[in-house]
Design a protein around this motif. Sequence first.
Motif, short mmCIF file in Angstrom:
data_model
loop_
_atom_site.label_atom_id
_atom_site.label_comp_id
_atom_site.label_asym_id
_atom_site.label_seq_id
_atom_site.Cartn_x
_atom_site.Cartn_y
_atom_site.Cartn_z
N LYS A 19 0.85 -1.21 0.00
CA LYS A 19 0.00 0.00 0.00
C LYS A 19 0.87 1.25 0.00
CE LYS A 19 -3.87 -2.08 2.47
NZ LYS A 19 -4.62 -2.10 3.74
N LEU A 20 1.91 1.24 0.84
CA LEU A 20 2.81 2.39 0.93
C LEU A 20 3.54 2.61 -0.40
CD1 LEU A 20 3.95 4.59 2.75
CD2 LEU A 20 5.68 2.96 3.51
N ASN A 21 3.97 1.54 -1.04
CA ASN A 21 4.64 1.66 -2.34
C ASN A 21 3.71 2.26 -3.39
OD1 ASN A 21 7.11 0.66 -1.48
ND2 ASN A 21 6.57 -1.46 -1.99
N ILE A 22 2.46 1.86 -3.39
CA ILE A 22 1.48 2.41 -4.34
C ILE A 22 1.27 3.89 -4.09
CG2 ILE A 22 -0.95 2.36 -5.04
CD1 ILE A 22 -0.80 -0.72 -4.55
N ILE A 23 1.08 4.25 -2.83
CA ILE A 23 0.84 5.66 -2.49
C ILE A 23 2.06 6.50 -2.84
CG2 ILE A 23 0.51 7.25 -0.55
CD1 ILE A 23 -1.25 5.02 0.71
N ASN A 24 3.24 6.03 -2.51
CA ASN A 24 4.46 6.79 -2.81
C ASN A 24 4.69 6.93 -4.31
OD1 ASN A 24 5.17 7.36 -0.17
ND2 ASN A 24 6.42 5.54 0.04
N SER A 25 4.38 5.91 -5.07
CA SER A 25 4.60 5.99 -6.51
C SER A 25 3.64 6.95 -7.17
CB SER A 25 4.50 4.61 -7.16
OG SER A 25 3.17 4.14 -7.11
N SER A 26 2.45 7.15 -6.60
CA SER A 26 1.48 8.05 -7.20
C SER A 26 1.73 9.51 -6.84
CB SER A 26 0.05 7.66 -6.80
OG SER A 26 -0.14 7.85 -5.41
N THR A 27 2.58 9.78 -5.85
CA THR A 27 2.86 11.16 -5.45
C THR A 27 4.19 11.67 -5.98
OG1 THR A 27 3.85 10.46 -3.35
CG2 THR A 27 1.50 10.96 -3.33
N GLU A 28 4.99 10.81 -6.58
CA GLU A 28 6.27 11.23 -7.12
C GLU A 28 6.03 12.06 -8.38
OE1 GLU A 28 8.49 7.69 -7.78
OE2 GLU A 28 8.73 7.27 -5.65
N ASP A 29 6.96 12.97 -8.65
CA ASP A 29 6.87 13.78 -9.86
C ASP A 29 7.07 12.88 -11.07
OD1 ASP A 29 6.50 16.15 -8.49
OD2 ASP A 29 8.63 16.61 -8.42
N PRO A 30 6.15 12.96 -12.02
CA PRO A 30 6.36 12.16 -13.22
C PRO A 30 7.54 12.71 -14.01
CG PRO A 30 4.49 13.63 -13.50
CD PRO A 30 4.96 13.77 -12.07
N GLU A 31 8.29 11.82 -14.63
CA GLU A 31 9.41 12.28 -15.45
C GLU A 31 8.87 12.90 -16.72
OE1 GLU A 31 12.78 9.84 -16.12
OE2 GLU A 31 12.53 8.80 -14.22
N THR A 32 9.44 14.01 -17.09
CA THR A 32 9.02 14.67 -18.32
C THR A 32 10.25 14.93 -19.17
OG1 THR A 32 9.31 16.89 -17.44
CG2 THR A 32 7.15 15.88 -17.09
N ASP A 33 10.00 15.29 -20.38
CA ASP A 33 11.12 15.64 -21.25
C ASP A 33 11.22 17.16 -21.40
OD1 ASP A 33 8.84 16.00 -22.73
OD2 ASP A 33 9.60 15.03 -24.53
N LEU A 34 10.66 17.89 -20.43
CA LEU A 34 10.70 19.35 -20.46
C LEU A 34 12.01 19.84 -19.87
CD1 LEU A 34 7.11 20.17 -19.15
CD2 LEU A 34 7.88 20.05 -21.52
N ASP A 35 12.60 20.87 -20.50
CA ASP A 35 13.78 21.47 -19.91
C ASP A 35 13.34 22.57 -18.95
OD1 ASP A 35 13.40 23.88 -21.36
OD2 ASP A 35 14.67 23.19 -22.99
N GLU A 36 14.28 23.15 -18.24
CA GLU A 36 13.96 24.13 -17.20
C GLU A 36 13.22 25.35 -17.75
OE1 GLU A 36 13.38 25.51 -13.52
OE2 GLU A 36 14.21 23.57 -14.01
N SER A 37 13.59 25.84 -18.93
CA SER A 37 12.93 27.02 -19.49
C SER A 37 11.47 26.71 -19.85
CB SER A 37 13.68 27.55 -20.71
OG SER A 37 13.68 26.60 -21.75
N GLU A 38 11.20 25.49 -20.29
CA GLU A 38 9.82 25.11 -20.60
C GLU A 38 8.98 25.01 -19.33
OE1 GLU A 38 10.43 22.43 -24.62
OE2 GLU A 38 11.06 21.59 -22.68
N ILE A 39 9.58 24.49 -18.28
CA ILE A 39 8.89 24.40 -16.99
C ILE A 39 8.59 25.80 -16.46
CG2 ILE A 39 9.16 23.69 -14.57
CD1 ILE A 39 10.77 21.26 -15.68
N GLN A 40 9.54 26.71 -16.61
CA GLN A 40 9.34 28.09 -16.16
C GLN A 40 8.22 28.77 -16.94
OE1 GLN A 40 13.23 29.85 -16.45
NE2 GLN A 40 13.91 28.99 -14.51
N LEU A 41 8.15 28.52 -18.24
CA LEU A 41 7.09 29.10 -19.07
C LEU A 41 5.73 28.59 -18.63
CD1 LEU A 41 6.00 30.75 -21.46
CD2 LEU A 41 6.51 28.77 -22.92
N ILE A 42 5.62 27.30 -18.43
CA ILE A 42 4.35 26.73 -17.98
C ILE A 42 3.96 27.30 -16.63
CG2 ILE A 42 3.22 24.58 -17.25
CD1 ILE A 42 4.94 23.19 -19.46
#
Length: 68
Positions: A19-42
């Motif tokens: 249960k703890l593994n499921i909960i922890n996996s759903s709260t982690e930041d998903p990996e994206t292919d966005l660079d820092e400038s794209e994240i800042q724009l969003i």
Amino acid sequence: MEEGSIEELDWDSLSNEDKLNIINSSTEDPETDLDESEIQLISAIRNSGMTPAEYLQHIEESGVERYL
């Protein structure tokens, strides 16, 4: 269970560790292919409270005003 198949289990039948593994996996930041400038724009668009189209319109109008 065959590899790649999905087995549905009742939540109550899971161990606390599972249960703890499921909960922890759903709260982690998903990996994206966005660079820092794209994240800042969003983030800037979100923080503005505008839709993306409104934000672009605002940037365009600001550029025209600065030019004039």
